[in-house]
Write a protein that holds these residues in place. Structure first.
Motif, PDB file in Angstrom:
ATOM      1  N   GLY A  63       0.808  -1.210   0.000  1.00 20.60           N
ATOM      2  CA  GLY A  63       0.000   0.000   0.000  1.00 20.60           C
ATOM      3  C   GLY A  63       0.840   1.257   0.000  1.00 20.60           C
ATOM      4  O   GLY A  63       2.066   1.224  -0.157  1.00 20.60           O
ATOM      5  N   VAL A  64       0.146   2.379   0.216  1.00 18.50           N
ATOM      6  CA  VAL A  64       0.771   3.704   0.214  1.00 18.50           C
ATOM      7  C   VAL A  64       0.447   4.379   1.542  1.00 18.50           C
ATOM      8  O   VAL A  64      -0.674   4.261   2.045  1.00 18.50           O
ATOM      9  CB  VAL A  64       0.251   4.555  -0.965  1.00 18.50           C
ATOM     10  CG1 VAL A  64       0.791   5.975  -0.892  1.00 18.50           C
ATOM     11  CG2 VAL A  64       0.627   3.910  -2.291  1.00 18.50           C
ATOM     12  N   TYR A  65       1.432   5.082   2.113  1.00 17.45           N
ATOM     13  CA  TYR A  65       1.200   5.799   3.365  1.00 17.45           C
ATOM     14  C   TYR A  65       1.473   7.289   3.160  1.00 17.45           C
ATOM     15  O   TYR A  65       2.307   7.687   2.341  1.00 17.45           O
ATOM     16  CB  TYR A  65       2.072   5.237   4.493  1.00 17.45           C
ATOM     17  CG  TYR A  65       3.545   5.199   4.195  1.00 17.45           C
ATOM     18  CD1 TYR A  65       4.385   6.253   4.570  1.00 17.45           C
ATOM     19  CD2 TYR A  65       4.118   4.104   3.549  1.00 17.45           C
ATOM     20  CE1 TYR A  65       5.736   6.217   4.304  1.00 17.45           C
ATOM     21  CE2 TYR A  65       5.474   4.064   3.270  1.00 17.45           C
ATOM     22  CZ  TYR A  65       6.276   5.125   3.650  1.00 17.45           C
ATOM     23  OH  TYR A  65       7.616   5.087   3.370  1.00 17.45           O
TER      24      TYR A  65
ATOM     25  N   GLY B 262       4.891   7.641   0.630  1.00 13.94           N
ATOM     26  CA  GLY B 262       5.727   6.500   0.308  1.00 13.94           C
ATOM     27  C   GLY B 262       4.895   5.262   0.052  1.00 13.94           C
ATOM     28  O   GLY B 262       3.693   5.231   0.334  1.00 13.94           O
ATOM     29  N   LYS B 263       5.523   4.237  -0.503  1.00 12.35           N
ATOM     30  CA  LYS B 263       4.834   2.963  -0.731  1.00 12.35           C
ATOM     31  C   LYS B 263       5.626   1.857  -0.053  1.00 12.35           C
ATOM     32  O   LYS B 263       6.812   2.035   0.268  1.00 12.35           O
ATOM     33  CB  LYS B 263       4.687   2.685  -2.224  1.00 12.35           C
ATOM     34  CG  LYS B 263       5.992   2.470  -2.961  1.00 12.35           C
ATOM     35  CD  LYS B 263       5.742   2.124  -4.413  1.00 12.35           C
ATOM     36  CE  LYS B 263       7.063   1.976  -5.174  1.00 12.35           C
ATOM     37  NZ  LYS B 263       7.929   0.889  -4.710  1.00 12.35           N
ATOM     38  N   ALA B 264       4.979   0.749   0.174  1.00 11.78           N
ATOM     39  CA  ALA B 264       5.646  -0.360   0.862  1.00 11.78           C
ATOM     40  C   ALA B 264       5.024  -1.679   0.441  1.00 11.78           C
ATOM     41  O   ALA B 264       3.830  -1.746   0.105  1.00 11.78           O
ATOM     42  CB  ALA B 264       5.539  -0.188   2.378  1.00 11.78           C
TER      43      ALA B 264
ATOM     44  N   TYR C  16      -3.083   5.663   5.464  1.00 12.85           N
ATOM     45  CA  TYR C  16      -2.572   4.663   4.526  1.00 12.85           C
ATOM     46  C   TYR C  16      -3.711   4.150   3.650  1.00 12.85           C
ATOM     47  O   TYR C  16      -4.890   4.215   4.004  1.00 12.85           O
ATOM     48  CB  TYR C  16      -1.888   3.501   5.256  1.00 12.85           C
ATOM     49  CG  TYR C  16      -2.785   2.722   6.189  1.00 12.85           C
ATOM     50  CD1 TYR C  16      -3.518   1.615   5.731  1.00 12.85           C
ATOM     51  CD2 TYR C  16      -2.894   3.068   7.535  1.00 12.85           C
ATOM     52  CE1 TYR C  16      -4.344   0.898   6.589  1.00 12.85           C
ATOM     53  CE2 TYR C  16      -3.711   2.363   8.395  1.00 12.85           C
ATOM     54  CZ  TYR C  16      -4.436   1.277   7.914  1.00 12.85           C
ATOM     55  OH  TYR C  16      -5.261   0.568   8.757  1.00 12.85           O
ATOM     56  N   VAL C  17      -3.320   3.669   2.478  1.00 13.48           N
ATOM     57  CA  VAL C  17      -4.279   3.104   1.519  1.00 13.48           C
ATOM     58  C   VAL C  17      -3.762   1.728   1.126  1.00 13.48           C
ATOM     59  O   VAL C  17      -2.613   1.596   0.669  1.00 13.48           O
ATOM     60  CB  VAL C  17      -4.415   3.990   0.267  1.00 13.48           C
ATOM     61  CG1 VAL C  17      -5.406   3.368  -0.710  1.00 13.48           C
ATOM     62  CG2 VAL C  17      -4.848   5.404   0.645  1.00 13.48           C
TER      63      VAL C  17
ATOM     64  N   GLN D 215       2.361  -2.864  -8.144  1.00  9.90           N
ATOM     65  CA  GLN D 215       2.145  -2.014  -9.315  1.00  9.90           C
ATOM     66  C   GLN D 215       1.085  -0.961  -9.033  1.00  9.90           C
ATOM     67  O   GLN D 215       1.241   0.217  -9.366  1.00  9.90           O
ATOM     68  CB  GLN D 215       1.716  -2.881 -10.507  1.00  9.90           C
ATOM     69  CG  GLN D 215       1.789  -2.195 -11.856  1.00  9.90           C
ATOM     70  CD  GLN D 215       3.216  -2.079 -12.347  1.00  9.90           C
ATOM     71  OE1 GLN D 215       4.132  -2.617 -11.722  1.00  9.90           O
ATOM     72  NE2 GLN D 215       3.415  -1.355 -13.429  1.00  9.90           N
ATOM     73  N   GLU D 216       0.008  -1.362  -8.399  1.00  8.68           N
ATOM     74  CA  GLU D 216      -1.061  -0.426  -8.054  1.00  8.68           C
ATOM     75  C   GLU D 216      -0.559   0.596  -7.038  1.00  8.68           C
ATOM     76  O   GLU D 216      -0.909   1.792  -7.112  1.00  8.68           O
ATOM     77  CB  GLU D 216      -2.259  -1.188  -7.486  1.00  8.68           C
ATOM     78  CG  GLU D 216      -3.466  -0.315  -7.190  1.00  8.68           C
ATOM     79  CD  GLU D 216      -4.631  -1.109  -6.626  1.00  8.68           C
ATOM     80  OE1 GLU D 216      -5.264  -0.632  -5.667  1.00  8.68           O
ATOM     81  OE2 GLU D 216      -4.891  -2.220  -7.150  1.00  8.68           O
ATOM     82  N   ALA D 217       0.273   0.154  -6.095  1.00 12.39           N
ATOM     83  CA  ALA D 217       0.834   1.069  -5.103  1.00 12.39           C
ATOM     84  C   ALA D 217       1.753   2.089  -5.763  1.00 12.39           C
ATOM     85  O   ALA D 217       1.758   3.277  -5.389  1.00 12.39           O
ATOM     86  CB  ALA D 217       1.596   0.284  -4.038  1.00 12.39           C
TER      87      ALA D 217
END
Length: 717
Positions: free
Chosen positions: A27-29, A42-44, A78-79, A85-87
């Motif tokens: 996901g993304v924060y 950022g993404k993780a 966060y999402v 790839q989507e993140a």
């Protein structure tokens, strides 16, 4: 325990409790500050693991920059995404929308600005921009980034090739042609010689030119020239002919790397100790049209990509990071350590981040991106997919093994190595650089200790009026405004640089303990009140400076020594024992060229000398140049500061004199009435805006005088 610390502990406890609810999913924060503003995105692969690096109890300490960011985090969101790839796509979109301050590729960089074409405006303009703005969503195009020197050349070439307007036609209410139109630099939009559609057509060609499509532009200019000639509009035909010649002249200055009309970007990633450099070469129609460098400190980069101590961190990057040195590396050693980075996973992730934060905002993305670093086929496939997802167009990453494209990669790698070497030379520790410069000054002047207090003097010499000078003081290499001085040279009626410098030094040095002047030719007593302490710190005047630097050469120093001998009975031997007096010698461009030492010898800075004249062997050349660069940078700072201070004081005195004597241009107003007016109103601005009644109320000013003053300034308005 104070309130601020207690609130900080409560905030950390809140974030740690919230962290327990975060899943271990991709996901993304989004990090938010106290006002709720997003400061980092950022993404993780696993959100909880990554956020644990920021708010958990980690043994690994972040860098100072990251620690400052963490201190500003008051909340996070966060999402959850389906996959990496989507993140990646979501992270790119959020970065473009919010422009977070701590996303490292989005810092304002005045060394690498952009060219902006405001297509959203009715009359588009071509201007310089230091970052991609929100108007991109409204239609503005951004090209670059360019090195600052390249940007100036690019804008100059646009001015030579395209008849861009310099005034806004929408705001002009007259049909009188502007000066640029009369000089052949404007198409005539300001005087209705050309329509908005005509101007839009030119802007379209500007964009093609910035994309590197110069062949179509040449065809366009030839067609315009031929059409004007067929219509027997020979002045207009000459107008387009001159632009065609300017374009052809520009082509001759661009480096051709292939005879094919190839559009490509060449990327190379180099590393030296704690610093990475990503170098980009832009090749359009077979010519190099731009180049720029991006620098990342290792710790900040790893924190951005993986989070220190995270499970995402590649195995070969775990462990102690290269330490940032207190001083720059020696050039001889640096050449050995600059190398193409061989870490394929880090390069893949860095390029992915570069795609998201750099290429996604540009309009001139080429069909091919050539890499100098070796990457496995799986990494190239991942980058190709990421480029298509982020940019929306097909873009192929390749790693050539031979041929001319391989040579382009070597060229980019060489440029990256050079850029990184210069960065490391200039970076280091600021304190270490200053200490190095002070050490060099001590050695060159034969001083027993490092100079603690340095005073530099400059005379503002623009004419016989408003003669003045300035002294700047540096304490342990740091500029100290409170100890600096301004000097008014009222008693000197004509230009004489040597006399002015001597007068200023005598006024300063007579305040030292035990100094008694014996001569009176310079009238020091009358000039006692002709200097100004910037911060009213007169107590520092009794401190003996360790080193005095005059903005001048041997003539200035000799004049000062002679004045000291005549006025203070200081012989050269006494001066050499009590104080060190040197100078900063300038070249014909008013730049520091050499150091005049306290013994009267001129030390030419070796950064200006040919290598064979430097007089140093290869083993010592690098160390010598490093010390010379530090000294040059320090002397330039001193010279710029004292020059700025003296010039600003001169312009202030000049402005006051011009404004004060402007009153005497008014009928019936002489020196006495001018003084009455200034004494009453205190400033020229108040006199200019005074009403007729207020002017008549001034004692000594008649009604007729008041009327003349009132009408004089109303006519000027």
């Amino acid at each position: 325990m104070n309130v601020e610390r207690r609130n900080s502990m409560k905030r950390k406890e809140f974030l740690q409790q919230k962290l327990k609810l975060v899943p271990k999913l991709p996901g993304v924060y989004l990090m938010q500050d106290e006002q709720g503003k997003i400061i980092y995105v950022g993404k993780a692969v696993k959100l909880q693991n990554r956020l644990q690096c920021y708010f958990g109890n980690n043994s690994t300490q972040p860098s100072l920059k990251v620690a400052l960011m963490i201190a500003k985090i008051y909340d996070f969101q966060y999402v959850i995404c389906q996959n990496e790839q989507e993140a990646l796509i979501l992270e790119s979109n959020l970065i473009k929308r919010h422009r977070p301050f701590y996303n490292i590729l989005l810092k304002d960089d005045h060394d690498y600005p952009y060219i902006k074409v405001s297509l959203q405006d009715s009359w588009p303009e071509v201007t310089k921009a230091y970052r991609i703005g929100k108007d991109k969503a409204k239609g503005a195009l951004y090209f670059g980034p360019y090195m600052y020197s390249q940007l100036s050349k690019a804008l100059k070439s646009l001015e030579q090739i395209f008849p861009l307007h310099s005034c806004n036609p929408a705001k002009i209410r007259t049909n009188v042609p502007c000066l640029n139109y009369q000089l052949g630099k404007c198409i005539g939009t300001c005087c209705n010689r050309a329509t908005a559609a005509d101007y839009r057509e030119i802007i379209k060609e500007v964009c093609n030119y910035l994309r590197g499509d110069t062949q179509k532009l040449e065809e366009y200019l030839r067609a315009k020239m031929a059409a004007a000639a067929d219509a027997e509009q020979f002045e207009q035909a000459a107008f387009w002919r001159d632009r065609l010649l300017n374009l052809q002249a520009l082509h001759q200055t661009q480096r051709i790397v292939t005879q094919k009309a190839v559009d490509a970007d060449v990327l190379a990633v180099c590393r030296q100790d704690f610093m990475y450099c990503l170098q980009k070469l832009e090749i359009r129609a077979g010519k190099i049209i731009g180049t720029c460098s991006f620098f990342f400190e290792t710790e900040d980069l790893l924190y951005s990509l993986y989070g220190l101590g995270s499970e995402d961190l590649p195995a070969n990057l775990k462990g102690p990071l290269p330490a940032k040195p207190e001083k720059p590396e020696k050039p001889a050693d640096r050449d050995k350590t600059v190398e193409l980075s061989a870490d394929s996973l880090l390069i893949e992730n860095l390029l992915e981040m570069f795609l998201a934060q750099h290429y996604a905002d540009l309009h001139n993305l080429p069909a091919s991106i050539i890499l100098a670093n070796s990457l496995p086929a799986a990494a190239l496939a991942h980058l190709n997919a990421a480029a298509e997802s982020l940019v929306g167009s097909h873009c192929t990453f390749t790693v050539p093994q031979r041929g001319e494209k391989y040579e382009w990669g070597k060229m980019a790698a060489n440029n990256a190595g050079e850029a990184l070497a210069k960065k490391m030379l200039l970076l280091g520790s600021a304190a270490a650089n200053v200490k190095g410069a002070l050490t060099t000054l001590m050695q060159l002047n034969g001083m027993p200790n490092l100079p603690h207090r340095i005073e530099a003097y400059d005379v503002a010499n623009f004419g016989n009026d408003d003669l003045c000078a300035a002294m700047v003081c540096f304490i342990d290499g740091v500029y100290s405004p409170k100890n600096s001085l301004l000097f008014r040279l009222r008693e000197q009626k004509e230009q004489n640089d040597y006399l002015a410098m001597s007068t200023v030094l005598l006024r300063r040095l007579r305040h030292l303990p035990g100094v008694q002047e014996t001569g009176n030719s310079l009238n020091l007593q009358a000039a006692e009140q002709s200097w100004i302490c910037l911060k009213e710190n007169k107590s520092s005047l009794n401190i003996v400076p360790d080193l005095i630097l005059l903005d001048g050469g041997k003539g200035h120093r000799q004049a000062v020594l002679q004045a000291l001998e005549e006025q203070l009975q200081w012989s050269k031997l006494v001066v050499s024992r009590r104080i060190f007096i040197g100078g900063m010698v300038k070249n014909d461009k008013h730049e520091t060229r050499a150091l005049l030492q306290a013994d009267g010898q001129v030390h030419e800075l070796q950064v200006f000398l040919p290598q064979e004249a430097a007089g140093t062997s290869d083993s010592h050349k690098g160390e010598t140049i490093k010390s010379e660069v530090n000294l040059l940078r320090f002397l330039t700072r001193i010279q710029d500061e004292v020059h700025r201070l003296a010039n600003n004081y001169y312009h202030k005195l000049q402005k006051n004199r011009i404004l004060h004597y402007e009153l005497e241009n008014i009928k019936g107003i002489g020196a006495k009435k001018r003084q009455l007016l200034l004494a009453h109103f205190k400033s020229m601005e108040k006199i200019k805006t005074a009403t007729l009644a207020e002017l008549q109320a001034v004692k000594g000013i008649s009604e007729q005088d008041a009327q003349h003053i009132f009408e004089y300034f109303r006519l000027q308005a």
